[in-house]
Design a protein around this motif. Structure first.
Motif, PDB file in Angstrom:
ATOM      1  N   ILE A 111      36.832  39.293  36.148  1.00  0.00           N
ATOM      2  CA  ILE A 111      35.737  39.115  37.106  1.00  0.00           C
ATOM      3  C   ILE A 111      35.443  40.429  37.813  1.00  0.00           C
ATOM      4  O   ILE A 111      34.295  40.831  37.960  1.00  0.00           O
ATOM      5  CB  ILE A 111      36.108  38.014  38.129  1.00  0.00           C
ATOM      6  CG1 ILE A 111      36.412  36.711  37.391  1.00  0.00           C
ATOM      7  CG2 ILE A 111      34.978  37.799  39.114  1.00  0.00           C
ATOM      8  CD1 ILE A 111      37.070  35.666  38.251  1.00  0.00           C
ATOM      9  N   LEU A 112      36.501  41.121  38.251  1.00  0.00           N
ATOM     10  CA  LEU A 112      36.324  42.356  39.012  1.00  0.00           C
ATOM     11  C   LEU A 112      36.878  43.530  38.216  1.00  0.00           C
ATOM     12  O   LEU A 112      37.755  43.355  37.363  1.00  0.00           O
ATOM     13  CB  LEU A 112      37.044  42.257  40.356  1.00  0.00           C
ATOM     14  CG  LEU A 112      36.588  41.118  41.256  1.00  0.00           C
ATOM     15  CD1 LEU A 112      37.574  40.884  42.362  1.00  0.00           C
ATOM     16  CD2 LEU A 112      35.224  41.434  41.826  1.00  0.00           C
ATOM     17  N   ILE A 113      36.377  44.732  38.516  1.00  0.00           N
ATOM     18  CA  ILE A 113      36.852  45.913  37.798  1.00  0.00           C
ATOM     19  C   ILE A 113      38.224  46.293  38.331  1.00  0.00           C
ATOM     20  O   ILE A 113      38.366  46.531  39.538  1.00  0.00           O
ATOM     21  CB  ILE A 113      35.882  47.091  37.992  1.00  0.00           C
ATOM     22  CG1 ILE A 113      34.462  46.663  37.612  1.00  0.00           C
ATOM     23  CG2 ILE A 113      36.324  48.288  37.157  1.00  0.00           C
ATOM     24  CD1 ILE A 113      33.398  47.436  38.336  1.00  0.00           C
ATOM     25  N   PRO A 114      39.274  46.343  37.476  1.00  0.00           N
ATOM     26  CA  PRO A 114      40.602  46.698  37.971  1.00  0.00           C
ATOM     27  C   PRO A 114      40.601  48.070  38.629  1.00  0.00           C
ATOM     28  O   PRO A 114      40.036  49.022  38.097  1.00  0.00           O
ATOM     29  CB  PRO A 114      41.455  46.698  36.703  1.00  0.00           C
ATOM     30  CG  PRO A 114      40.723  45.843  35.756  1.00  0.00           C
ATOM     31  CD  PRO A 114      39.277  46.027  36.051  1.00  0.00           C
ATOM     32  N   GLY A 115      41.206  48.160  39.797  1.00  0.00           N
ATOM     33  CA  GLY A 115      41.286  49.434  40.497  1.00  0.00           C
ATOM     34  C   GLY A 115      40.190  49.629  41.523  1.00  0.00           C
ATOM     35  O   GLY A 115      40.297  50.488  42.384  1.00  0.00           O
ATOM     36  N   SER A 116      39.124  48.817  41.463  1.00  0.00           N
ATOM     37  CA  SER A 116      38.066  48.984  42.454  1.00  0.00           C
ATOM     38  C   SER A 116      38.520  48.412  43.793  1.00  0.00           C
ATOM     39  O   SER A 116      39.477  47.643  43.869  1.00  0.00           O
ATOM     40  CB  SER A 116      36.798  48.273  41.983  1.00  0.00           C
ATOM     41  OG  SER A 116      37.048  46.894  41.901  1.00  0.00           O
ATOM     42  N   THR A 117      37.823  48.802  44.852  1.00  0.00           N
ATOM     43  CA  THR A 117      38.215  48.354  46.190  1.00  0.00           C
ATOM     44  C   THR A 117      38.169  46.838  46.303  1.00  0.00           C
ATOM     45  O   THR A 117      39.061  46.218  46.889  1.00  0.00           O
ATOM     46  CB  THR A 117      37.283  48.995  47.234  1.00  0.00           C
ATOM     47  OG1 THR A 117      37.250  50.386  46.987  1.00  0.00           O
ATOM     48  CG2 THR A 117      37.784  48.730  48.624  1.00  0.00           C
ATOM     49  N   LEU A 118      37.128  46.263  45.696  1.00  0.00           N
ATOM     50  CA  LEU A 118      36.979  44.812  45.768  1.00  0.00           C
ATOM     51  C   LEU A 118      38.146  44.113  45.068  1.00  0.00           C
ATOM     52  O   LEU A 118      38.679  43.111  45.556  1.00  0.00           O
ATOM     53  CB  LEU A 118      35.652  44.416  45.103  1.00  0.00           C
ATOM     54  CG  LEU A 118      35.003  43.141  45.639  1.00  0.00           C
ATOM     55  CD1 LEU A 118      34.710  43.267  47.111  1.00  0.00           C
ATOM     56  CD2 LEU A 118      33.738  42.834  44.858  1.00  0.00           C
TER      57      LEU A 118
END
Lengths: 424, 150
Positions: free
Chosen positions: A290-297
């Protein structure tokens, strides 16, 4: 050689003042950890305050009461009121007490509990303060210092209740530390590292939570953890009906609340380690799609996952407290030495045997820092854990404890006279 | 001893160098890994200063009215009888001794568990011998009644 370096997230190092005046080394190792520590202590101490409210509320709901509801909406400001009350209470040091030790003891207990927070991986990437290589050993070592605070406090009080409580508490914590350490070893065979952040990453690489490989280890760890923090049903050190308040009988005001913070912080740490080692830490299957690994989110979401799992385990602590009656002291010791320790040893031996069998059949392969497991390997390991390890350990325990004294008020035939003589 | 430490024991499966990248910020560098302990030291200092500061703040806020009865040890309202530090059960010493043995054993198991999958059958035989010796002592302690509380 790879060294896991700390580094501040990119958005932090791009803040205007920091970018111009600080060199990156100071930023990564001094400024950013300080920000993390400040945030962590604020969150943890607030959480501890609200855990006391949560405990009172949950106990009220379990007993069909309302619970504290006068201070603020739904009683939400109750922890604040309690804190202020404890700050302005009289600070009594009994005349016969050993003054120096009396003052130092609660500080030791609290510092031992708080320092362990540094190595726990609260989330992915930058959400951990320090990822040292010996993380798990560090936590076990530092949390053993908590016993010191308790026994010094009980000794220095020079009160009979406090001394008895401290002795009970020390014996109990020391006894349950053994099965707790042994239960972790089963999981270490799969994660292959002591650094807590790497443990979570290894579980992420295997796409599994260790609890499926180690159901018995998790159970032993949880029971020992509850006993280790002196919580009900193992709260003998502060059994109200016999020892008033146990080791902190003579403590009042803010010194008392230091012990209180230490108890709740160690509960938090026990749950956090259980989550990290057995329940996959911040790893949730599917989150990285779902989310990009390593991004803040992603990091924020991983913190949320970790917090949710930890809070569920904390709820289990409260739930057990208000559901189960207190053990007798001999039952408590018997549970540690005759049930938990043989069970954890059996768990280690069975897990080791199963791993070797799986390796001989080519179901698992060791690749550097982590294992790679084939699909058949997953089925084999999980199946044997539930079908062989758990029932076999249960049978062994039943066999070796068949002749021991009544553990759960079970009826047994009276012991023959010569056995008592042989034992003495 | 130093020669022994320098000796390279060949492992059955040498670690493959092309391990997949991990997500922590792993950088190839020559910085001493001891700097990782710096944040822990910072937390230690802050954790010690927190109760000290809070106790000092509370000393300005609280009122203190002491009297003899208030400063005596609590014994359900009666005058305390004698000193608290009398003899206590010898069981606590036995527990402490048993704990020492088992805790040291746990510490030995940690490094074994980490490279267990590389040791394979050698590690399995080794651990059966190790725990076997321990179980002999455990059985002895049990038969002697060291684990009975009452």
């Amino acid at each position: 050689m790879y060294i896991y370096l700390l580094s501040a997230p990119i958005w932090f190092s791009k803040l205007p003042i920091l970018k111009d005046y600080l060199d990156p080394m100071v930023l990564d190792y001094l400024v950013w950890p300080l920000v993390q520590i400040g945030l962590l202590l604020f969150v943890v101490l607030t959480l501890i305050a609200y855990l006391t409210l949560a405990e009172r509320k949950i106990s009220a709901w379990i007993q069909v009461r309302i619970g504290p509801n006068r201070v603020g909406p739904q009683g939400l400001l109750q922890p604040l009121a309690d804190g202020i009350k404890l700050l302005i209470k009289e600070d009594l040091i009994p005349l016969k007490a050993d003054k120096g030790i009396f003052i130092v003891a609660p500080i030791i207990a609290m510092v031992a509990a708080l320092v362990s927070l540094a190595v726990i991986p609260w989330g992915a990437a930058w959400a951990t303060i320090s990822n040292i290589d010996v993380g798990l050993l560090f936590i076990l070592a530092v949390s053993s210092f908590g016993v010191l605070g308790i026994i010094l406090g009980g000794w220095a009080s020079n009160s009979k209740y406090a001394l008895l409580g401290a002795l009970r508490s020390a014996a109990q914590m020391v006894s349950y530390e053994v099965p707790m350490g042994l239960a972790l070893i089963g999981a270490l065979m799969f994660t292959k590292t002591l650094a807590l952040q790497d443990m979570v990453i290894n579980q992420e690489n295997l796409h599994i939570w260790n609890v499926l490989f180690q159901p018995l280890g998790f159970l032993i760890y949880l029971i020992s953890g509850i006993a280790e923090t002196n919580r009900a049903p193992f709260d003998l050190p502060e059994a109200e009906s016999e020892l008033v308040a146990g080791y902190h009988t003579e403590y009042s005001g803010f010194r008392f609340s230091l012990f209180f913070i230490a108890e709740y912080a160690s509960m938090l740490i026990i749950s956090a380690i259980a989550v990290t080692v057995f329940l996959g830490g911040w790893y949730l299957p599917g989150l990285s799609y779902i989310l990009i690994p390593g991004s803040t989110l992603f990091v924020l979401a991983s913190i949320g996952v970790f917090a949710f799992k930890t809070l569920v385990l904390l709820y289990v602590f409260f739930w057990l407290r208000w559901s189960l009656p207190r053990y007798r002291y001999d039952q408590l010791m018997e549970l540690a030495w005759k049930w938990m320790i043989p069970a954890s040893l059996a768990n280690i031996l069975l897990t080791a045997t199963i791993l070797v069998i799986a390796k001989e059949f080519g179901l698992i392969e060791s690749q550097g820092n982590f294992l790679s497991i084939s699909t058949a390997g997953y089925i084999f390991l999980i199946g044997t854990a539930f079908i062989i390890t758990v029932p076999l350990t249960w049978i062994i325990l039943g066999q070796i404890n068949a002749r021991s004294r009544d553990f759960n008020l079970r009826e047994v035939e009276p012991l023959p006279m010569n056995r008592a003589k042989k034992n003495s | 001893m130093i020669f022994f430490l320098q000796e390279q024991i060949p492992l059955p499966n040498p670690p493959i160098s092309s391990a997949p990248p991990v997500q922590v910020n792993a950088i190839l560098t020559d910085i001493n890994p001891i700097v990782n302990y710096l944040p822990i030291l910072l937390l230690l200092i802050i954790a010690i200063s927190f109760p000290v500061v809070a106790l000092n703040i509370s000393s300005f806020l609280r009122r203190t009215v002491f009297d003899q009865a208030k400063l005596s040890a609590y014994e359900c309202g009666n005058d305390p009888v004698g000193d608290a530090r009398e003899r206590y059960s010898v069981r606590y010493y036995i527990i402490a001794m048993l704990f020492l043995i088992f805790d040291v054993e746990t510490v030995f198991l940690f490094p074994w568990a980490i490279i267990y999958d590389q040791l394979a059958i050698f590690g399995l035989i080794e651990i059966f011998i190790f725990i076997g010796i321990l179980i002999v002592g455990y059985y002895y302690a049990w038969r002697k009644g060291a684990l009975e509380w009452v």
